[in-house]
Write an enzyme that holds these catalytic residues in place. Structure first.
Site, PDB file in Angstrom:
ATOM      1  N   HIS A  99       0.849  -1.194   0.000  1.00 52.44           N
ATOM      2  CA  HIS A  99       0.000   0.000   0.000  1.00 52.44           C
ATOM      3  C   HIS A  99       0.886   1.246   0.000  1.00 52.44           C
ATOM      4  O   HIS A  99       1.967   1.257   0.580  1.00 52.44           O
ATOM      5  CB  HIS A  99      -0.920   0.003   1.222  1.00 52.44           C
ATOM      6  CG  HIS A  99      -1.993   1.038   1.152  1.00 52.44           C
ATOM      7  ND1 HIS A  99      -1.768   2.358   1.487  1.00 52.44           N
ATOM      8  CD2 HIS A  99      -3.289   0.969   0.764  1.00 52.44           C
ATOM      9  CE1 HIS A  99      -2.886   3.046   1.315  1.00 52.44           C
ATOM     10  NE2 HIS A  99      -3.823   2.225   0.878  1.00 52.44           N
ATOM     11  N   GLU A 169      -4.143   2.124  -6.969  1.00 51.82           N
ATOM     12  CA  GLU A 169      -4.538   3.298  -6.199  1.00 51.82           C
ATOM     13  C   GLU A 169      -3.572   4.440  -6.505  1.00 51.82           C
ATOM     14  O   GLU A 169      -2.469   4.477  -5.958  1.00 51.82           O
ATOM     15  CB  GLU A 169      -4.503   3.001  -4.698  1.00 51.82           C
ATOM     16  CG  GLU A 169      -5.580   2.061  -4.205  1.00 51.82           C
ATOM     17  CD  GLU A 169      -5.676   2.086  -2.685  1.00 51.82           C
ATOM     18  OE1 GLU A 169      -6.724   2.459  -2.168  1.00 51.82           O
ATOM     19  OE2 GLU A 169      -4.679   1.748  -2.030  1.00 51.82           O
TER      20      GLU A 169
END
Length: 254
Positions: A99, A169
């Site tokens: 992430h 993302e």
């Protein structure tokens, strides 16, 4: 084989065990009512995994339980870390890896992320490899180069037949309120699938699900559902409220 659809919520550093149980007591019935085509999952903080596992079991829910990170070794002198055997005690189905907050705040490198991806896959926990470019890379026109490198390096340790999920993302869209256009997202997802075909094969690239995340909300979820290469969503802030997350799920599955 048809690609699967997933809608995952990343709770980040939010919710106590009690708050997590309260959330699930409201959200699980919503999921049964909506009966979505997408597989639904949440990735709570480590400290709430036990409570979430218990609640999901008590309510006989189909919701997947995920973790937000994991160490690549099964045990050792790694203060503050959590291993895959520890996660498996709570029947964790998937784990978020790479992430952007782990990459940029905690300086996780691609080589380490790759080891985690491989370890998770070998343990039977589905790795969700998160990739994304910064605003600087976007403005410099190096988005594709950045994503290609993150995919090639991050998947280097994945066993050939193991399942994996990709989550795109864009860093500039996470928690900022800025949302990439559906056209831009589709273009990037199609490019990622092309890279996956070079890493693995055309056949495998067609069955790997690619999720989109980045200021996803109920009012833009339906638009992403229309993109042929968007197979699901990784939802941040909008997943913290049970009704709000249910609305995202409902709109993505219209």
């Amino acid at each position: 084989m048809e690609r699967k659809s997933y809608v995952f919520g990343n709770w980040k550093m939010h919710k106590t065990a009690k708050e997590a149980k309260d959330f699930l007591s409201i959200f699980c019935p919503f999921v049964k009512e909506i009966s979505p085509a997408s597989l639904v999952g949440i990735a709570p903080a480590f400290t709430t995994l036990s409570a979430c596992c218990e609640s999901i079991k008590e309510m006989d829910s189909s919701i997947w339980l995920g973790a937000q990170n994991v160490h690549q070794d099964s045990s050792g002198a790694f203060t503050g870390e959590v291993s895959l055997p520890m996660l498996q005690e709570f029947h964790v189905n998937f784990v978020l890896l790479g992430h952007s907050e782990c990459r940029h705040i905690f300086h996780e490198e691609d080589a380490t992320i790759a080891l985690k991806v491989g370890a998770a896959a070998r343990s039977g926990v589905v790795p969700v490899l998160c990739i994304g470019e910064t605003l600087e890379a976007r403005e410099n026109g190096t988005t594709k180069e950045v994503l290609s490198n993150q995919l090639m390096l991050g998947l280097a340790q994945l066993p050939e037949t193991a399942p994996v999920i990709i989550a795109y993302e864009p860093v500039w869209a996470i928690g900022t309120g800025k949302v990439a256009s559906t056209a831009d997202v589709q273009e990037v997802h199609a490019f990622c699938r092309e890279v996956l075909s070079r890493i693995f094969s055309k056949e495998k690239s067609e069955i790997i699900s690619i999720l989109y995340g980045g200021s996803v909300k109920a009012d833009n979820a339906e638009g992403f559902a229309r993109c042929p290469d968007v197979d699901g969503l990784l939802v941040g802030g909008a997943s913290l409220d049970p009704q709000g997350f249910a609305n995202v799920l409902r709109n993505f599955n219209l």
